[in-house]
Design a protein around this motif. Structure first.
Motif, PDB file in Angstrom:
ATOM      1  N   LEU A   1       0.862  -1.179   0.000  1.00  0.00           N
ATOM      2  CA  LEU A   1       0.000   0.000   0.000  1.00  0.00           C
ATOM      3  C   LEU A   1       0.900   1.230   0.000  1.00  0.00           C
ATOM      4  O   LEU A   1       1.789   1.343   0.842  1.00  0.00           O
ATOM      5  CB  LEU A   1      -0.900   0.008   1.235  1.00  0.00           C
ATOM      6  CG  LEU A   1      -1.787   1.242   1.413  1.00  0.00           C
ATOM      7  CD1 LEU A   1      -2.825   1.326   0.303  1.00  0.00           C
ATOM      8  CD2 LEU A   1      -2.458   1.226   2.779  1.00  0.00           C
ATOM      9  N   ILE A   2       0.672   2.120  -0.947  1.00  0.00           N
ATOM     10  CA  ILE A   2       1.431   3.368  -1.011  1.00  0.00           C
ATOM     11  C   ILE A   2       0.495   4.510  -0.617  1.00  0.00           C
ATOM     12  O   ILE A   2      -0.534   4.727  -1.247  1.00  0.00           O
ATOM     13  CB  ILE A   2       2.042   3.593  -2.404  1.00  0.00           C
ATOM     14  CG1 ILE A   2       3.027   2.457  -2.725  1.00  0.00           C
ATOM     15  CG2 ILE A   2       2.726   4.952  -2.481  1.00  0.00           C
ATOM     16  CD1 ILE A   2       3.624   2.511  -4.105  1.00  0.00           C
TER      17      ILE A   2
ATOM     18  N   LEU B   1      -1.591  12.751   1.661  1.00  0.00           N
ATOM     19  CA  LEU B   1      -1.186  14.061   2.179  1.00  0.00           C
ATOM     20  C   LEU B   1       0.317  14.087   2.396  1.00  0.00           C
ATOM     21  O   LEU B   1       0.887  13.112   2.880  1.00  0.00           O
ATOM     22  CB  LEU B   1      -1.893  14.352   3.506  1.00  0.00           C
ATOM     23  CG  LEU B   1      -3.417  14.427   3.466  1.00  0.00           C
ATOM     24  CD1 LEU B   1      -3.986  14.470   4.873  1.00  0.00           C
ATOM     25  CD2 LEU B   1      -3.873  15.625   2.659  1.00  0.00           C
ATOM     26  N   GLY B   2       0.933  15.206   2.081  1.00  0.00           N
ATOM     27  CA  GLY B   2       2.381  15.335   2.240  1.00  0.00           C
ATOM     28  C   GLY B   2       2.757  16.123   3.475  1.00  0.00           C
ATOM     29  O   GLY B   2       1.963  16.312   4.404  1.00  0.00           O
TER      30      GLY B   2
ATOM     31  N   ASP C   1       6.643  11.081   1.412  1.00  0.00           N
ATOM     32  CA  ASP C   1       6.960  12.183   2.338  1.00  0.00           C
ATOM     33  C   ASP C   1       6.832  11.745   3.795  1.00  0.00           C
ATOM     34  O   ASP C   1       7.775  11.774   4.539  1.00  0.00           O
ATOM     35  CB  ASP C   1       6.079  13.429   2.141  1.00  0.00           C
ATOM     36  CG  ASP C   1       6.431  14.250   0.921  1.00  0.00           C
ATOM     37  OD1 ASP C   1       7.407  13.907   0.242  1.00  0.00           O
ATOM     38  OD2 ASP C   1       5.711  15.218   0.648  1.00  0.00           O
ATOM     39  N   CYS C   2       5.588  11.381   4.186  1.00  0.00           N
ATOM     40  CA  CYS C   2       5.311  11.019   5.572  1.00  0.00           C
ATOM     41  C   CYS C   2       3.953  10.337   5.620  1.00  0.00           C
ATOM     42  O   CYS C   2       3.171  10.466   4.682  1.00  0.00           O
ATOM     43  CB  CYS C   2       5.294  12.261   6.453  1.00  0.00           C
ATOM     44  SG  CYS C   2       3.992  13.441   6.004  1.00  0.00           S
ATOM     45  N   PRO C   3       3.643   9.618   6.685  1.00  0.00           N
ATOM     46  CA  PRO C   3       2.290   9.084   6.807  1.00  0.00           C
ATOM     47  C   PRO C   3       1.270  10.225   6.770  1.00  0.00           C
ATOM     48  O   PRO C   3       1.465  11.262   7.419  1.00  0.00           O
ATOM     49  CB  PRO C   3       2.303   8.388   8.171  1.00  0.00           C
ATOM     50  CG  PRO C   3       3.737   8.066   8.421  1.00  0.00           C
ATOM     51  CD  PRO C   3       4.501   9.201   7.809  1.00  0.00           C
TER      52      PRO C   3
ATOM     53  N   GLY D   1      -1.370  12.828   7.461  1.00  0.00           N
ATOM     54  CA  GLY D   1      -1.930  13.372   8.696  1.00  0.00           C
ATOM     55  C   GLY D   1      -0.917  13.592   9.796  1.00  0.00           C
ATOM     56  O   GLY D   1      -1.264  14.123  10.848  1.00  0.00           O
ATOM     57  N   LEU D   2       0.336  13.218   9.571  1.00  0.00           N
ATOM     58  CA  LEU D   2       1.374  13.451  10.590  1.00  0.00           C
ATOM     59  C   LEU D   2       1.875  14.883  10.466  1.00  0.00           C
ATOM     60  O   LEU D   2       2.256  15.318   9.389  1.00  0.00           O
ATOM     61  CB  LEU D   2       2.533  12.469  10.386  1.00  0.00           C
ATOM     62  CG  LEU D   2       3.694  12.594  11.359  1.00  0.00           C
ATOM     63  CD1 LEU D   2       3.267  12.177  12.751  1.00  0.00           C
ATOM     64  CD2 LEU D   2       4.861  11.739  10.896  1.00  0.00           C
ATOM     65  N   ASP D   3       1.885  15.612  11.574  1.00  0.00           N
ATOM     66  CA  ASP D   3       2.456  16.959  11.604  1.00  0.00           C
ATOM     67  C   ASP D   3       3.952  16.812  11.806  1.00  0.00           C
ATOM     68  O   ASP D   3       4.421  16.382  12.868  1.00  0.00           O
ATOM     69  CB  ASP D   3       1.831  17.765  12.735  1.00  0.00           C
ATOM     70  CG  ASP D   3       2.292  19.205  12.746  1.00  0.00           C
ATOM     71  OD1 ASP D   3       3.490  19.469  12.489  1.00  0.00           O
ATOM     72  OD2 ASP D   3       1.477  20.094  13.053  1.00  0.00           O
ATOM     73  N   LEU D   4       4.732  17.162  10.795  1.00  0.00           N
ATOM     74  CA  LEU D   4       6.174  16.937  10.868  1.00  0.00           C
ATOM     75  C   LEU D   4       6.900  17.949  11.731  1.00  0.00           C
ATOM     76  O   LEU D   4       8.077  17.752  12.047  1.00  0.00           O
ATOM     77  CB  LEU D   4       6.773  16.924   9.450  1.00  0.00           C
ATOM     78  CG  LEU D   4       6.297  15.769   8.575  1.00  0.00           C
ATOM     79  CD1 LEU D   4       7.019  15.789   7.236  1.00  0.00           C
ATOM     80  CD2 LEU D   4       6.478  14.434   9.249  1.00  0.00           C
ATOM     81  N   ASP D   5       6.229  19.007  12.140  1.00  0.00           N
ATOM     82  CA  ASP D   5       6.865  19.934  13.079  1.00  0.00           C
ATOM     83  C   ASP D   5       6.736  19.461  14.523  1.00  0.00           C
ATOM     84  O   ASP D   5       7.584  19.749  15.356  1.00  0.00           O
ATOM     85  CB  ASP D   5       6.241  21.331  12.971  1.00  0.00           C
ATOM     86  CG  ASP D   5       6.768  22.101  11.760  1.00  0.00           C
ATOM     87  OD1 ASP D   5       7.829  21.717  11.209  1.00  0.00           O
ATOM     88  OD2 ASP D   5       6.105  23.084  11.350  1.00  0.00           O
ATOM     89  N   THR D   6       5.667  18.717  14.805  1.00  0.00           N
ATOM     90  CA  THR D   6       5.420  18.305  16.185  1.00  0.00           C
ATOM     91  C   THR D   6       5.515  16.790  16.388  1.00  0.00           C
ATOM     92  O   THR D   6       5.631  16.329  17.518  1.00  0.00           O
ATOM     93  CB  THR D   6       4.024  18.728  16.650  1.00  0.00           C
ATOM     94  OG1 THR D   6       3.052  18.017  15.883  1.00  0.00           O
ATOM     95  CG2 THR D   6       3.835  20.231  16.464  1.00  0.00           C
ATOM     96  N   GLY D   7       5.409  16.012  15.296  1.00  0.00           N
ATOM     97  CA  GLY D   7       5.367  14.557  15.433  1.00  0.00           C
ATOM     98  C   GLY D   7       4.000  14.079  15.822  1.00  0.00           C
ATOM     99  O   GLY D   7       3.799  12.895  16.047  1.00  0.00           O
TER     100      GLY D   7
END
Length: 200
Positions: A129-130, A134-135, A190-192, A194-200
């Motif tokens: 599954l790819i 959302l990025g 990019d990331c899963p 819905g993950l906020d990459l500034d806060t984790g």
């Protein structure tokens, strides 16, 4: 060598700088999608003996563009495998959608699947599954169609994981056993989602 962690704003600035200095956004997208496809194809070769079923969840933005490019490249890298995409609100005349259709990628539209049956089936039956919904720049909380896709996808992933735990391995000496579903691999662009990459 220490790992550098960028904030979302720093990543946006880095991309803008690259674009202004001769590495355009469309080339970044082509390269990102190609790298995702290479990684997915390697996972398929390492962990599955037969052709695989790949489902790409495609968002409406640039992350979804990466996913469509990955789907087209996977048709080339794994020609005997089934590559399917579920699109969130992308125009049929989008050149990336047209390229996917021309390459033989199965395309479904999330707005045509109001009860989520297609999403759950496409996710639950996938070996790979790819997640290209959302990025890194997505605003939280996730709402609307993206939230609906991710909710149904999570249900299908949980059902597959529960079925895997509940079923014994099929062995030639024990009659009547049902084969356990193989492990499912999830790759995020990019990331899963819905993950906020500034806060984790």
């Amino acid at each position: 060598m220490p790992l550098s962690v960028l904030t979302i704003d720093q990543m946006r600035a880095l991309e803008a700088d690259a674009d202004q200095n001769g590495y355009p956004y469309d080339r970044m997208m082509q390269d990102a999608g190609g790298c995702v496809a290479e990684l997915a194809a390697q996972r398929a070769r390492d962990h599955f003996d037969s052709p695989v079923r790949v489902t790409v969840l495609v968002g409406s933005g640039g992350n979804g563009g990466d996913g469509l490019i990955a789907a087209v490249r996977l048709r080339q890298l794994l020609p005997d495998s089934q590559v399917r995409t579920l699109l969130q609100t992308r125009r049929e005349d989008d050149p990336l959608v047209e390229a996917a259709l021309s390459a033989g990628v199965f395309v479904a539209y999330s707005e045509d699947d109001r009860d989520g049956r297609v999403i759950r089936q496409m996710v639950g039956s996938a070996d790979l599954l790819i997640d290209a919904v959302l990025g890194f720049g997505a605003r939280l909380p996730v709402k609307g169609e993206a939230q609906r896709i991710l909710r149904f996808a999570r249900q299908a992933l949980n059902e597959r994981a529960n079925a895997r735990q509940a079923r014994p391995l099929n062995t030639p000496t024990a009659g009547g056993q049902v084969q356990r579903p193989p492990k499912q691999w999830v790759i995020a662009v990019d990331c899963p989602s819905g993950l906020d990459l500034d806060t984790g």
